[in-house]
Every structure is written in structure tokens, then in C-alpha cells.
Design an enzyme around this catalytic site. Structure first.
Site, PDB file in Angstrom:
ATOM      1  N   CYS A   1       3.457   4.222  16.390  1.00  0.00           N
ATOM      2  CA  CYS A   1       4.701   3.993  17.123  1.00  0.00           C
ATOM      3  C   CYS A   1       5.852   4.107  16.140  1.00  0.00           C
ATOM      4  O   CYS A   1       5.945   3.352  15.196  1.00  0.00           O
ATOM      5  CB  CYS A   1       4.678   2.597  17.728  1.00  0.00           C
TER       6      CYS A   1
ATOM      7  N   THR B   1      11.359  -7.369 -11.894  1.00  0.00           N
ATOM      8  CA  THR B   1      10.682  -8.666 -12.033  1.00  0.00           C
ATOM      9  C   THR B   1       9.588  -8.787 -10.985  1.00  0.00           C
ATOM     10  O   THR B   1       9.791  -8.479  -9.811  1.00  0.00           O
ATOM     11  CB  THR B   1      11.715  -9.810 -11.889  1.00  0.00           C
TER      12      THR B   1
ATOM     13  N   ASN C   1      -7.624   3.594   9.341  1.00  0.00           N
ATOM     14  CA  ASN C   1      -7.063   2.403   9.972  1.00  0.00           C
ATOM     15  C   ASN C   1      -7.180   2.433  11.498  1.00  0.00           C
ATOM     16  O   ASN C   1      -7.227   1.386  12.137  1.00  0.00           O
ATOM     17  CB  ASN C   1      -5.603   2.214   9.567  1.00  0.00           C
TER      18      ASN C   1
ATOM     19  N   SER D   1      -3.680  -3.142  -0.542  1.00  0.00           N
ATOM     20  CA  SER D   1      -2.563  -3.872   0.061  1.00  0.00           C
ATOM     21  C   SER D   1      -3.019  -5.293   0.348  1.00  0.00           C
ATOM     22  O   SER D   1      -4.097  -5.499   0.922  1.00  0.00           O
ATOM     23  CB  SER D   1      -2.138  -3.177   1.356  1.00  0.00           C
ATOM     24  N   ALA D   2      -2.181  -6.279  -0.019  1.00  0.00           N
ATOM     25  CA  ALA D   2      -2.594  -7.685   0.113  1.00  0.00           C
ATOM     26  C   ALA D   2      -2.735  -8.121   1.570  1.00  0.00           C
ATOM     27  O   ALA D   2      -3.646  -8.874   1.912  1.00  0.00           O
ATOM     28  CB  ALA D   2      -1.579  -8.585  -0.586  1.00  0.00           C
TER      29      ALA D   2
ATOM     30  N   GLN E   1      -7.827  -0.332   3.812  1.00  0.00           N
ATOM     31  CA  GLN E   1      -8.574  -0.973   4.907  1.00  0.00           C
ATOM     32  C   GLN E   1      -9.981  -1.425   4.506  1.00  0.00           C
ATOM     33  O   GLN E   1     -10.680  -1.995   5.335  1.00  0.00           O
ATOM     34  CB  GLN E   1      -8.677  -0.013   6.111  1.00  0.00           C
TER      35      GLN E   1
ATOM     36  N   GLY F   1       0.819  -1.205   0.000  1.00  0.00           N
ATOM     37  CA  GLY F   1       0.000   0.000   0.000  1.00  0.00           C
ATOM     38  C   GLY F   1       0.860   1.266   0.000  1.00  0.00           C
ATOM     39  O   GLY F   1       0.527   2.250  -0.669  1.00  0.00           O
ATOM     40  N   THR F   2       1.955   1.230   0.721  1.00  0.00           N
ATOM     41  CA  THR F   2       2.833   2.404   0.802  1.00  0.00           C
ATOM     42  C   THR F   2       3.347   2.773  -0.585  1.00  0.00           C
ATOM     43  O   THR F   2       3.286   3.942  -1.000  1.00  0.00           O
ATOM     44  CB  THR F   2       4.018   2.098   1.750  1.00  0.00           C
TER      45      THR F   2
HETATM   46  N1  PLP Z   1      -2.731   2.862   4.078  1.00  0.00           N
HETATM   47  C1  PLP Z   1      -3.412   2.453   5.162  1.00  0.00           C
HETATM   48  C2  PLP Z   1      -4.722   3.088   5.476  1.00  0.00           C
HETATM   49  C3  PLP Z   1      -2.893   1.452   5.985  1.00  0.00           C
HETATM   50  O1  PLP Z   1      -3.577   1.066   7.067  1.00  0.00           O
HETATM   51  C4  PLP Z   1      -1.641   0.873   5.649  1.00  0.00           C
HETATM   52  C5  PLP Z   1      -1.043  -0.172   6.493  1.00  0.00           C
HETATM   53  O2  PLP Z   1      -0.746   0.020   7.658  1.00  0.00           O
HETATM   54  C6  PLP Z   1      -0.973   1.331   4.497  1.00  0.00           C
HETATM   55  C7  PLP Z   1      -1.547   2.320   3.740  1.00  0.00           C
HETATM   56  C8  PLP Z   1       0.355   0.783   4.098  1.00  0.00           C
HETATM   57  O3  PLP Z   1       0.227  -0.470   3.470  1.00  0.00           O
HETATM   58  P1  PLP Z   1       1.494  -1.439   3.374  1.00  0.00           P
HETATM   59  O4  PLP Z   1       1.720  -1.966   4.759  1.00  0.00           O
HETATM   60  O5  PLP Z   1       1.072  -2.524   2.425  1.00  0.00           O
HETATM   61  O6  PLP Z   1       2.628  -0.637   2.852  1.00  0.00           O
END
Ligand code: PLP
Length: 387
Positions: free
Chosen positions: A326, A238, A150, A198-199, A178, A70-71
């Protein structure tokens, strides 16, 4: 001691279907870019997963770009270099809500000076009137507002946001990490232009995600990872074939689970809240008045410290999380609760309980039993001292 897990918003346990798909994919020797049979076998796995992930959010598979999570999906989306048929100039400003995940609040590839924060109401919902007013300060805005928070689980009115953003000539990115598996997520219904997934939040492996586009007319012209041209030039390198296979299997299972998992989670979450309220009448449940994910409760009792509560739960075999982020070992006050105007002393006690598809009533009994035990000692010790 049997442990019980209530931290599904941090990460969900791997679904058995995802575990099987990862293991099977690890056995394929080929590179998905190779033309031989082994390569084509790996390619088939990646493309089947692409269809499954697209299916989860009602998107065209050709518009799904796999990332490392997700990041990275957020970073890929938050760039001035987004073109549409009607607008080739770079986006001039980025607007993000004050409750976004740190990976959005960091602003992607916009400078701090070109990034603006959008306030939320005390309910935790984005202030739509302020959004409309702020967008007037930009010619070509990019807006990023999450589908569900989240920490609190508060769900944003994304289709209304999309209308406001599009009327202002803007592009809307939605961090939907989420949402899937907990609420229905359809990119067309939301009206979002870009959606991050995000998986590991839906029972897939950690370290894989996707950025999904609603339309092929939207072009990201400056991808972050350049090189071999994988992912239609949007993300070189890849492919993480096993991770992607697991993501696809989890997406398929999450989509199928929508028929009954959310209703089950909601019933159990409501049970958690009523039992907590009965045990601690002074409890505050954050975002309670807004629409929330069916699996999330963020609460505090006045005078309690989240670190103490999380550790006490852990000693009782119950995994929960503090609402506060944290970083580098130091618990920071939650920017989400601060944005909602929650008093910092109360926010320092925020504890998150998040459920998933394997949570049982017996787990809830363990949780409540642990809470009653530890809140008695909080009453005698820490809470008494703070009062
Ligand atoms: N966005 C939200 C709302 C999240 O809760 C998270 C995970 O903590 C992320 C993005 C980041 O996803 P990832 O852990 O796959 O990088």
C-alpha cells in the site's frame, strides 16, 4: 472487544525483555563516544547489544554495523563500492530478485541501467538456472536475494545461491529481515557476504537494524552517512543507544526462543490453513509447495478483494494484512505474486496472516470465526457480484 493480532511480518509486538532494555538505556546520560564514565556506560550497552545481535546470526560482533532499520541496512549494502582483497574495482552490476522488498528493488546506489531483475519460479523460489546465466553478463556482480519473503514466507535456497554467486566472482547480499526467530539464520552456513536485519521484526523497537558482514576482508568504502566516524566509520551519527539496547535484548530472546517458538508457530499456522481450507474449499495458498516461514500464510479466495477482507477482519477485531503493498493510500497489485505468475484478479484478493510467539489457539479460533462470518457475506455480496 479483545483484539487479535496477525500482522507479525509487518511488525512484531515489543518483547518485554526489549522494553526493559530500552527503558534502562534511556536512563544512561552519556554519549557512547565520550571517554568519561557516563560515556563508557553507554558504550557498554551498545557493545553488549552488538554481541547479542551477532550471536543471533553467528557473526563476529566486530562485523555488525547498527543502522536505522532494515531499509537503511539494504541501502548501505547495495553500493558498487565494495572491495575484497582480490577485487578493488567497483561492482559493475546489481542483480535483485523480482520478489525483493521495495528497499532492495529500489537498487540502492546503483543506477537503474546497472540493475537487473532475477525471475522466480511459480513456487516463489528464485530460478537458479536463470541466476547462473544472468551472472555471465557481469564481470563483478553484486547480488541481492532475500532469505524469506515478507508476503508469502517462501524461504530461498541461499547457500546454493551463494555458491553460484561466488563461482561467478560475485558478492551476495541477503535481506534476512524476516528470518531470525522463525528459522535458524547463520551467516556462515548461508554463505552470504552481507546480511540485513531489522529489530522490529523480532520483537525489538522500530527504527533500528543492522548490516552484518561475514568477513573483515569485505570493505564498504563509501558509506552513506559520513561524519563522526561512529560504527567503525560505516555509519556516522551518535548511536541510537536505547534502540540498539532493545535490539540486543530482542535478539537474545529470539535466539533462545528458536528452541520452541518456530515449532509452535508452525503447528498453529498449519491449523489456520486446514481450518481455512475446510471453510473455503476454493482457497488458494500462495507458495504452499515451497519451504516457507513457519508463521506465514498468504491466501486468496477467487473473486474477493483484499481491502474488503482486511477491513471486514478489522471490524471483527482481527488485524491481518493485504498481500499487496500500500503506497500513498492506493493498494497496488503485489509484485511478488505477479513475479510468481499469479493471475492479477486472484492476487487482488491476497490476504496475509502472520503469527508470532504470543499467538494462541484461542486467537486462531477468533480468526477462523471471523473468516466464516465474513466469507458468508463475501459470498452473498462482493463475490457473488464478481462471479
Ligand atoms: N526487508 C524486508 C523483507 C521487510 O519485510 C522489511 C520490513 O517491512 C524491510 C526490509 C524494511 O525494514 P525496516 O522496516 O526496518 O526498514
Amino acid at each position: 472487544m479483545d483484539r487479535v493480532y496477525f500482522d507479525w511480518n509487518a511488525t512484531a509486538p515489543l518483547r518485554p525483555q526489549a522494553s526493559a532494555a530500552v527503558t534502562a538505556a534511556l536512563g544512561i546520560p552519556g554519549n557512547p563516544s565520550s571517554v568519561h564514565g557516563e560515556g563508557r556506560a553507554a558504550r557498554r550497552v551498545v557493545e553488549a547489544a552488538r554481541e547479542q545481535v551477532a550471536g543471533l546470526v553467528g557473526a563476529d560482533p566486530a562485523l555488525v554495523t547498527f543502522t536505522s532499520g532494515g531499509t537503511e541496512a539494504n541501502m548501505l549494502a547495495l553500493t558498487p563500492m565494495v572491495e575484497t582483497p582480490g577485487e578493488k574495482q567497483p561492482r559493475d552490476r546489481l542483480f535483485v530478485s523480482a520478489i525483493e522488498h521495495p528497499s532492495v528493488r529500489a537498487g540502492g546506489r546503483f543506477s537503474a541501467a546497472a540493475t537487473d531483475e532475477l525471475p522466480v519460479l511459480p513456487s516463489g523460489v528464485v530460478d537458479l538456472a536463470r541466476l547462473a546465466a544472468k551472472l555471465k553478463t557481469s564481470k563483478r556482480p553484486l547480488v541481492s536475494i532475500m532469505l524469506a519473503n515478507n508476503e508469502t514466507g517462501v524461504v530461498q535456497p541461499i547457500s546454493e545461491v551463494a555458491q553460484i554467486v561466488h563461482e561467478a566472482g560475485g558478492i551476495l547480499h541477503v535481506d534476512a529481515v524476516q528470518g531470525p526467530g522463525r528459522i535458524a539464520v547463520n551467516i556462515g552456513v548461508l554463505g552470504a557476504d552481507l546480511v540485513s536485519l531489522s529489530a522490529h521484526k523480532i520483537g525489538g523497537p522500530k527504527g533500528v537494524g543492522a548490516l552484518v558482514r561475514r568477513s573483515a576482508d569485505l570493505h564498504l568504502t563509501d558509506p552513506m552517512l559520513k561524519g563522526g566516524g561512529q560504527e567503525r566509520g560505516l555509519r556516522a551519527g551518535t548511536e541510537n543507544v536505547a534502540g540498539i539496547a532493545g535490539f540486543g535484548a530482542a535478539a537474545k530472546a529470539a535466539a533462545a526462543g528458536l528452541a520452541d517458538e518456530p515449532a509452535r508457530m508452525r503447528r498453529l499456522r498449519d491449523l489456520v490453513e486446514s481450518r481455512l481450507k475446510a471453510a473455503s474449499p476454493d482457497i488458494v495458498i500462495f507458495g504452499e509447495g515451497a519451504e516457507r516461514l513457519p508463521n506465514t500464510t498468504l491466501f486468496a479466495v477467487p473473486g474477493a478483494k483484499a481491502e474488503t477482507v482486511v477491513i471486514a477482519f478489522d471490524l471483527e477485531g482481527v488485524a491481518v494484512s493485504s498481500g499487496a503493498a500500500c503506497s500513498s493510500g492506493k493498494v497496488q497489485p503485489s509484485h511478488v505474486l505477479a513475479a510468481m505468475g499469479v493471475d492479477s484478479a486472484l492476487a487482488a484478493g491476497a490476504v496475509r496472516i502472520s503469527l508470532g510467539w504470543t499467538t494462541s489457539e484461542a486467537d486462531i479460533e477468533s480468526l477462523i470465526g471471523a473468516w466464516i462470518k465474513l466469507s458468508e457475506s463475501l459470498g452473498k455480496g462482493q463475490r457473488g457480484l464478481a462471479a
